[in-house]
Design a protein around this motif. Structure first.
Motif, mmCIF file in Angstrom:
data_model
loop_
_atom_site.group_PDB
_atom_site.id
_atom_site.type_symbol
_atom_site.label_atom_id
_atom_site.label_comp_id
_atom_site.label_asym_id
_atom_site.label_seq_id
_atom_site.Cartn_x
_atom_site.Cartn_y
_atom_site.Cartn_z
ATOM 1 N N VAL A 161 0.655 -1.335 0.098
ATOM 2 C CA VAL A 161 -0.158 0.276 -0.367
ATOM 3 C C VAL A 161 1.309 1.007 0.226
ATOM 4 C CG1 VAL A 161 -2.098 1.476 1.565
ATOM 5 C CG2 VAL A 161 -2.105 -1.212 1.097
ATOM 6 N N PHE A 162 2.153 1.294 0.191
ATOM 7 C CA PHE A 162 2.789 2.209 1.330
ATOM 8 C C PHE A 162 3.869 2.827 -0.354
ATOM 9 C CE2 PHE A 162 2.187 0.650 5.271
ATOM 10 C CZ PHE A 162 1.777 1.603 5.185
ATOM 11 N N PHE A 168 -13.201 -3.360 11.111
ATOM 12 C CA PHE A 168 -12.797 -1.881 11.007
ATOM 13 C C PHE A 168 -11.666 -1.504 11.157
ATOM 14 C CE2 PHE A 168 -17.135 -2.646 13.713
ATOM 15 C CZ PHE A 168 -17.917 -1.579 13.054
ATOM 16 N N LEU A 169 -11.182 -0.415 11.452
ATOM 17 C CA LEU A 169 -10.019 0.720 11.029
ATOM 18 C C LEU A 169 -8.852 -0.463 11.872
ATOM 19 C CD1 LEU A 169 -11.357 4.290 9.812
ATOM 20 C CD2 LEU A 169 -9.974 1.850 8.523
ATOM 21 N N ASP A 170 -9.052 0.361 13.162
ATOM 22 C CA ASP A 170 -9.024 -0.216 14.384
ATOM 23 C C ASP A 170 -8.417 -1.482 14.783
ATOM 24 O OD1 ASP A 170 -11.312 -0.277 15.078
ATOM 25 O OD2 ASP A 170 -10.536 0.634 17.204
ATOM 26 N N ASP A 171 -7.983 -2.024 13.602
ATOM 27 C CA ASP A 171 -8.895 -4.006 13.739
ATOM 28 C C ASP A 171 -8.049 -5.031 12.740
ATOM 29 O OD1 ASP A 171 -9.386 -5.598 15.777
ATOM 30 O OD2 ASP A 171 -11.609 -6.708 14.820
ATOM 31 N N GLY A 172 -7.628 -4.118 12.154
ATOM 32 C CA GLY A 172 -6.957 -5.606 11.208
ATOM 33 C C GLY A 172 -5.428 -5.021 11.552
ATOM 34 N N TYR A 173 -5.180 -5.787 10.358
ATOM 35 C CA TYR A 173 -3.349 -5.767 10.617
ATOM 36 C C TYR A 173 -2.536 -5.025 9.923
ATOM 37 C CZ TYR A 173 -2.202 -6.963 5.500
ATOM 38 O OH TYR A 173 -1.761 -7.008 3.669
ATOM 39 N N LEU A 174 -3.346 -3.708 9.100
ATOM 40 C CA LEU A 174 -2.711 -2.819 8.920
ATOM 41 C C LEU A 174 -2.689 -1.607 9.933
ATOM 42 C CD1 LEU A 174 -3.599 -2.049 5.236
ATOM 43 C CD2 LEU A 174 -1.231 -2.079 5.467
ATOM 44 N N ASP A 175 -1.437 -0.769 9.449
ATOM 45 C CA ASP A 175 -1.797 0.171 10.880
ATOM 46 C C ASP A 175 -2.144 1.735 9.687
ATOM 47 O OD1 ASP A 175 -1.260 2.876 12.047
ATOM 48 O OD2 ASP A 175 0.614 2.052 13.240
ATOM 49 N N TYR A 218 -2.676 4.248 10.712
ATOM 50 C CA TYR A 218 -2.474 5.671 10.660
ATOM 51 C C TYR A 218 -1.294 5.815 10.116
ATOM 52 C CZ TYR A 218 0.717 9.370 12.406
ATOM 53 O OH TYR A 218 0.936 10.937 11.907
ATOM 54 N N GLN A 219 -0.474 4.734 9.852
ATOM 55 C CA GLN A 219 0.922 4.812 8.819
ATOM 56 C C GLN A 219 0.800 5.187 7.284
ATOM 57 O OE1 GLN A 219 4.007 5.210 10.125
ATOM 58 N NE2 GLN A 219 3.331 5.647 12.130
ATOM 59 N N VAL A 220 -1.240 4.416 7.308
ATOM 60 C CA VAL A 220 -1.692 4.574 5.888
ATOM 61 C C VAL A 220 -1.426 6.357 5.952
ATOM 62 C CG1 VAL A 220 -3.138 4.173 4.556
ATOM 63 C CG2 VAL A 220 -2.406 2.538 5.890
ATOM 64 N N MET A 221 -2.703 6.419 6.715
ATOM 65 C CA MET A 221 -2.389 8.045 6.986
ATOM 66 C C MET A 221 -1.643 8.872 6.130
ATOM 67 S SD MET A 221 -5.735 10.247 6.525
ATOM 68 C CE MET A 221 -7.355 9.465 7.183
ATOM 69 N N LYS A 222 -0.721 8.645 7.086
ATOM 70 C CA LYS A 222 0.581 9.245 7.141
ATOM 71 C C LYS A 222 1.039 9.955 5.600
ATOM 72 C CE LYS A 222 4.753 9.937 9.532
ATOM 73 N NZ LYS A 222 5.855 9.444 10.687
ATOM 74 N N ALA A 223 1.173 7.870 5.553
ATOM 75 C CA ALA A 223 1.480 8.675 3.624
ATOM 76 C C ALA A 223 1.019 9.072 2.741
ATOM 77 C CB ALA A 223 1.531 7.445 3.134
ATOM 78 N N PHE A 224 -0.498 8.962 2.991
ATOM 79 C CA PHE A 224 -1.298 10.167 2.286
ATOM 80 C C PHE A 224 -0.704 11.346 2.167
ATOM 81 C CE2 PHE A 224 -4.023 6.288 1.637
ATOM 82 C CZ PHE A 224 -4.160 6.633 0.397
ATOM 83 N N ARG A 225 -1.430 11.334 3.211
ATOM 84 C CA ARG A 225 -0.246 13.503 3.917
ATOM 85 C C ARG A 225 0.739 13.475 3.124
ATOM 86 N NH1 ARG A 225 0.033 17.504 4.410
ATOM 87 N NH2 ARG A 225 -0.452 18.907 6.005
ATOM 88 N N GLN A 226 2.140 12.944 3.789
ATOM 89 C CA GLN A 226 3.682 12.700 2.922
ATOM 90 C C GLN A 226 3.325 13.120 1.342
ATOM 91 O OE1 GLN A 226 4.570 9.532 4.703
ATOM 92 N NE2 GLN A 226 6.152 10.646 6.799
ATOM 93 N N LEU A 256 -7.336 10.155 12.468
ATOM 94 C CA LEU A 256 -5.879 9.867 11.980
ATOM 95 C C LEU A 256 -5.828 11.257 11.479
ATOM 96 C CD1 LEU A 256 -7.004 6.110 11.065
ATOM 97 C CD2 LEU A 256 -5.637 6.673 13.157
ATOM 98 N N LEU A 257 -5.950 11.681 10.034
ATOM 99 C CA LEU A 257 -6.310 12.500 9.693
ATOM 100 C C LEU A 257 -5.602 13.910 10.544
ATOM 101 C CD1 LEU A 257 -5.645 13.680 6.851
ATOM 102 C CD2 LEU A 257 -8.054 14.761 6.855
ATOM 103 N N ARG A 258 -6.408 14.569 11.830
ATOM 104 C CA ARG A 258 -5.853 15.441 12.571
ATOM 105 C C ARG A 258 -4.042 15.097 13.117
ATOM 106 N NH1 ARG A 258 -8.785 18.103 17.385
ATOM 107 N NH2 ARG A 258 -7.330 19.153 18.252
ATOM 108 N N ARG A 259 -4.169 13.537 13.511
ATOM 109 C CA ARG A 259 -2.768 12.958 14.105
ATOM 110 C C ARG A 259 -1.418 13.540 12.696
ATOM 111 N NH1 ARG A 259 -1.113 7.183 15.908
ATOM 112 N NH2 ARG A 259 1.550 7.680 16.313
#
Length: 209
Positions: free
Chosen positions: A116-117, A148-155, A157-165, A200-203
């Motif tokens: 994904v990254f 749900f977003l907080d219950d799978g194997y992907l982090d 937050y790191q995905v959201m951060k990658a989009f933001r970067q 996640l986006l705010r963080r």
């Protein structure tokens, strides 16, 4: 449907069960990858110029689940090389891009050519991601269930951060969220997913700047 370890109802896909119990040839013959690439190329060459003239963007969604052949029909967009070839067929048009389904891509695990990254770095950095299905799954194939977003194997937050970067401006859409007791129309599940995404986006905004 299964009951997840956290007690909510979720859709599960088991590749072995699909092949043994569900799969059947849907048409009079099998359609190979060459057949499907010919069809896709014909479609894009016919439709993309019209979309460009109308100022409409086309967003390609990967095949879900990312399995090369299902029901006698080859699936093209099950790995990075397929997406890359589709991009080349579109000739670099700014009207061709992706609906990057994070869930679908994570279903494929290490079989996808890029994770994904890597997809975010490649296509997001070039402004070629137009929409995002922001969702998570329990594990890669051959068996997974939607979470749900907080219950799978992907982090996530790191995905959201990658989009933001990469300064991605795509629409982020909660997708395939599981069911909750007393939430038949899934309004609570939708609200929870959106609120979690906003957090996640705010963080990410605070960290990336």
């Amino acid at each position: 449907m299964i009951e997840s370890p956290r007690g909510y109802k979720a859709r599960e896909f088991n590749l072995d069960d699909f092949h043994k119990k569900v799969e059947k040839q849907l048409f009079e013959r099998q359609y190979s990858a060459d057949d499907m690439w010919a069809n896709y190329t014909y479609f894009i060459k016919a439709v993309l110029p019209v979309a460009e003239k109308a100022d409409v963007r086309l967003a390609l969604h990967p095949d879900d689940p990312p399995v090369p052949m299902m029901n006698g029909v080859a699936k093209l967009f099950t790995h990075y090389e397929g997406i890359k070839r589709a991009d080349q067929i579109a000739g670099g048009s700014k009207y061709w891009g992706l609906t990057l389904c994070v869930g679908t891509w994570s279903e494929g695990g290490d079989k996808m050519g890029k994770d994904v990254f890597g997809m975010i770095q490649n296509f997001g950095a070039r402004g070629k991601i137009y929409a995002v299905h922001f969702r998570n799954v329990s594990s890669p194939l051959p068996v997974f269930h939607e979470t749900f977003l907080d219950d799978g194997y992907l982090d996530m937050y790191q995905v959201m951060k990658a989009f933001r970067q990469v300064r991605c401006t795509a629409s982020l859409i909660p997708d395939h969220y599981p069911g909750l007791v007393g939430d038949a129309d899934r309004r609570l599940a939708n609200a929870y997913s959106i609120a979690y995404m906003r957090a996640l986006l705010r963080r990410a905004n605070e960290e990336v700047g």
